[in-house]
Structures are given as C-alpha cells and as structure tokens.
Design a protein around this motif. Structure first.
Motif, PDB file in Angstrom:
ATOM      1  N   UNK A 131    -132.901  27.701   9.175  1.00  0.00           N
ATOM      2  CA  UNK A 131    -132.297  28.237   7.964  1.00  0.00           C
ATOM      3  C   UNK A 131    -132.083  29.739   8.094  1.00  0.00           C
ATOM      4  N   UNK A 132    -130.930  30.198   7.624  1.00  0.00           N
ATOM      5  CA  UNK A 132    -130.714  31.639   7.494  1.00  0.00           C
ATOM      6  C   UNK A 132    -131.228  32.056   6.122  1.00  0.00           C
ATOM      7  N   UNK A 133    -132.196  32.942   6.110  1.00  0.00           N
ATOM      8  CA  UNK A 133    -132.854  33.363   4.874  1.00  0.00           C
ATOM      9  C   UNK A 133    -132.445  34.801   4.568  1.00  0.00           C
ATOM     10  N   UNK A 134    -131.975  35.025   3.351  1.00  0.00           N
ATOM     11  CA  UNK A 134    -131.580  36.364   2.912  1.00  0.00           C
ATOM     12  C   UNK A 134    -132.411  36.748   1.698  1.00  0.00           C
ATOM     13  N   UNK A 135    -133.047  37.903   1.771  1.00  0.00           N
ATOM     14  CA  UNK A 135    -133.896  38.370   0.671  1.00  0.00           C
ATOM     15  C   UNK A 135    -133.466  39.767   0.263  1.00  0.00           C
ATOM     16  N   UNK A 136    -133.786  40.132  -0.966  1.00  0.00           N
ATOM     17  CA  UNK A 136    -133.540  41.490  -1.446  1.00  0.00           C
ATOM     18  C   UNK A 136    -134.628  42.408  -0.901  1.00  0.00           C
TER      19      UNK A 136
END
Length: 372
Positions: free
Chosen positions: A312-317
């Motif tokens: 999974x590609x995970x994007x967080x602030x």
C-alpha cells in the motif's frame, strides 16, 4: 359547523428534527468529501502488510509453531522483493515470543534479524514480549502483547505494549478474590501486563504510528491518546483467527473505521486472516490485500479471508490538525448525559407541580360522604 378560522399549531418538534437531520447529512457529506485525501504538507511511503492466515494456535505444538514461522518468513521474502519502506506483521503472528530465551525463540529471532539485515527493510512485528521495568525496580518482568519496531539494521528501536487487555483472554479480573477451583476453569495460563505509554512508533521518517493491538481499535480513548501524543497515522495489528467462521472480523473492522474518522488520520490495518487494508481519514477503505471487480475497476474486498501480501502507498499529513474529538474527547456524550439529567429533573418538577395543583383543587367537601 365549527370555526374554520382556527389554525392548527405547527409541529415544531418534528420540523426541528427534520432540520437537524438534514443539517447532519449535509455536514457529514461535505466533511467526508473534504477529508477523502490528506491535505497540506504530506509524507508518502510504501508499506507491505503480511497476512499469513494462520489458524488460532494459542497452545501450538512445535510443528505448528514452526509452520507459522516458516509461513511469515516466506511471505516476507516475497514482500521484500516489492521494495517497501516497511514490512508489517499482525498481532502475535507466530506462537513463539520473539525475544524469549528458549532455543526455538532464539532461532526465530535470528532468522528474522538475518532477513532484515539481508534486505535492509524495517519491520514492525506483533509478538508476545516482556515489560520494560524502570531502573531500580526489582520485581520480575510482566508479559506484554506488543508491537516491536526494528530498523533496517535489525535493531529494536521502540515498541508499543497493548494498553487495553482482554478480560479472561489475557487476564483474569479480580483473580486474587476468586477461589482456586474457579480460576482452574477460566484461567488461560497467564496474566498479561498493560502498557501505559500510548507511544506512537516512528515507522518512517516523519511518520508516527499510533498502534492498536487486537481489539483496542474498538476503544476510542486509545487512538485519541496516541493522536494527542503526536501520531499522524493509525496502525492496527490484529489476529481474528479466534473467529474462523463468524462475522466478528467484519464487525471488528467496522469499529476500526470509526477511529480514523474521529481523529481524521489515515489507518493501515494488518490482520492475520482478514481485513488487511488501508483506510482514508474519512473512513473509506481505499485499498486491501484482496480485490473484487467493481463498476470502476477493481475494488477492495474486505470480506474475503486467506493468505496474501498487500503493498500500500500510505500518505500522511506531516502536521495534522487535531479534531474536536481529539482535543476534547467524549465531551459531547457528557453533554448528552447532562441534558438528559436536566430533562429528568424538569419532568419530575413538572410532575410535582401538577400533583400539588391537583391536591389543591380537591376540597374537603368533595371527599365527605353525601347527606341523605
């Protein structure tokens, strides 16, 4: 005929309820759309989730334990070829406590460390572990249900110990007050020690994961405290192999989604046999290990169980804003209790006033016997 000029009173409570429901739907829809993706300065990385689909092996034989170890090491070798930034195993992926002193556990630890060093990929592994005692404390270490974080050099850099342990499954409530024959019936062989830190794990540069183990994602206070401590991602590692045929894993996942919505943080969820997936801050499941055909191509299939690997590609602030719930907790529920209490007091007051008025209208003559 009657007076046609009389007007019926408007149903204000009904109109208020309709307006309130409409407002909630409007607000909820707009909020869900605006939080479908992470905004502002972001950090992205890839995570490989390992789902070994090992049956429940609380009291596994050595052959069963060895099979579980082989399965997770084999799947991890395949995942490493995908070049993820992190590999995640679920809760108690294998029956062997990773850092115990037995020869089997030592061999397992050696195999895992060798694999990490060979691929230079950090790992987060669910395992039974041991309490970290403060300096000077002489008592024996407690047993914990933990998430262990290893860096690319196979060094243990931090760990999270499960805070909310399972009654009767992980400890016996009021053990010291129960007779021995009762304990023999319900005891599962150990009492685990609770974690106390609510410490997010630094799983990637700039990414701090608030961990929930097993059914901790059912309890809002765990994720909330981790968000207060700086988590910008939620991570759940769980093992629903206790429920091989029931709908419990689906119910468990449904509860997990609320934690992402409450904190507006994305969530990665790694299960031993079900629901290993990626959840957006608005609660939408955007990716999972298994897929199924949908109207717009492949869609996440969170019902299917089995063995698999998810990348999974995970994007967080980088600096997420705290939600109202994260800041103030269950103040809304507390307010509802207060309003309910005030309403009950008001109703009791009105009942008492009406009772007094009724008593005042009853004269002594009305209660006296009639004269013949």
């Amino acid at each position: 005929g009657g007076n046609t000029n009389l007007k019926r009173p408007l149903p204000y409570p009904l109109l208020f309820a309709i307006a309130l429901t409409g407002g909630v739907i409007w607000f909820g829809t707009n909020t869900a759309v605006s939080h479908a993706t992470v905004s502002g300065e972001t950090i992205s990385f890839s995570a490989a989730l390992i789902q070994g689909d090992i049956s429940q092996r609380r009291h596994a034989s050595q052959a069963q334990a060895d099979e579980a170890v082989s399965k997770y090491l084999e799947l991890s070798e395949k995942a490493a070829k995908m070049s993820p930034a992190l590999i995640i195993w679920p809760e108690t992926a294998t029956p062997y406590p990773l850092r115990a002193a037995s020869p089997q556990c030592s061999q397992f630890y050696y195999q895992l460390r060798s694999m990490i060093l060979r691929h230079q990929i950090p790992y987060m592994v669910g395992s039974i572990d041991f309490e970290i005692l403060p300096p000077g404390v002489k008592r024996s270490q407690g047993i914990t249900n933990s998430a262990l974080l290893f860096n690319a050099d196979a060094r243990l850099i931090d760990k999270f110990d499960k805070e909310h342990i399972v009654p009767f499954g992980e400890f016996i409530p009021f053990r010291c007050y129960l007779p021995e024959f009762v304990i023999r019936v319900i005891d599962m062989g150990r009492d685990l020690t609770r974690g106390t830190r609510f410490n997010p794990l630094p799983i990637h540069p700039g990414v701090y994961a608030g961990i929930s183990i097993c059914f901790e994602d059912v309890f809002p206070y765990v994720s909330r405290n981790e968000a207060l401590n700086g988590a910008n991602l939620l991570a759940v590692i769980t093992n629903d192999a206790w429920y091989p045929v029931s709908s419990e894993p689906e119910q468990h996942l449904a509860n997990s989604i609320f934690r992402a919505v409450e904190t507006r943080l994305p969530m990665i969820r790694c299960g031993n046999n079900s629901a290993s997936c990626l959840i957006a801050p608005n609660g939408k499941i955007t990716d999972s290990i298994f897929k199924r055909p949908g109207k717009n191509g492949d869609e996440p299939d969170i019902i299917r169980r089995g063995e698999g690997i998810g990348l999974f590609k995970v994007t967080v602030a980088a600096q997420p804003q705290m939600t109202f719930y994260t800041r103030y907790g269950d103040i809304f529920i507390l307010g509802c209790f207060v309003l309910t209490g005030l309403a009950v007091l008001l109703a009791l007051g009105n009942w008492r006033r009406k009772k007094l008025l009724l008593l005042q209208t009853i004269t002594p003559e009305s209660n006296s016997p009639r004269q013949g």
